[in-house]
Design an enzyme around this catalytic site. Structure first.
Site, PDB file in Angstrom:
ATOM      1  N   GLU A  13       0.862  -1.174   0.000  1.00  8.71           N
ATOM      2  CA  GLU A  13       0.000   0.000   0.000  1.00  8.71           C
ATOM      3  C   GLU A  13       0.900   1.225   0.000  1.00  8.71           C
ATOM      4  OE1 GLU A  13      -2.180   1.539   3.703  1.00  8.71           O
ATOM      5  OE2 GLU A  13      -3.490   0.040   2.777  1.00  8.71           O
ATOM      6  N   TYR A  62       8.038   1.171  -7.399  1.00  5.70           N
ATOM      7  CA  TYR A  62       7.237  -0.054  -7.425  1.00  5.70           C
ATOM      8  C   TYR A  62       6.827  -0.432  -8.852  1.00  5.70           C
ATOM      9  CZ  TYR A  62       7.102   0.717  -2.400  1.00  5.70           C
ATOM     10  OH  TYR A  62       7.449   0.909  -1.081  1.00  5.70           O
TER      11      TYR A  62
END
Length: 136
Positions: free
Chosen positions: A92, A104
């Protein structure tokens, strides 16, 4: 790095979400499937249970950013998750954390969900993005 060291670094990196205390970090490290990866200027905590891995937190000292530390830690997370038989991974991240989103994305994570207004900030709510990667 001790839990105190980890908490001190976490406190330098995070305001939203709030930084974790040494006691919280120590408690997590005692949890099932939790692992810690460290670099001299950063760390990552992850958890792998029942075929799924979660990147719990990643912290790199502000003065050491853009030197590949985060990328090495994320690569290490994926390696450790595979070694622990995880088939997928998730994390998250705040939707306004563009540097983390780029990191990411480069590691193969893709958006799987959105939690609207999840983080409260001084300037208003910020969405949390749930990112996933499968296979890892």
């Amino acid at each position: 790095m001790t839990p105190d060291d980890l908490a001190a670094l976490h406190g330098r990196v995070f305001t939203v979400p709030r930084p974790w205390s040494a006691a919280e970090i120590a408690g997590l490290l005692d949890g099932a499937g939790v692992f810690l990866l460290t670099e001299p200027q950063g760390f990552l905590m992850g958890r792998a249970i029942a075929g799924e891995a979660e990147l719990l937190t990643l912290a790199v000292a502000p003065e050491a950013r853009r030197q590949g530390i985060g990328a090495r830690l994320v690569a290490g997370f994926l390696t450790e998750a595979r070694a622990r038989q995880a088939e997928s991974a998730f994390l998250e991240v705040a939707a306004d954390n563009l540097a983390a989103l780029a990191l990411y994305d480069a590691a193969g994570f893709r958006q799987a969900g959105r939690r609207r207004g999840y983080y409260a900030t001084a300037t208003g709510p910020v969405d949390a993005l749930v990112l996933s990667r499968a296979p890892i």
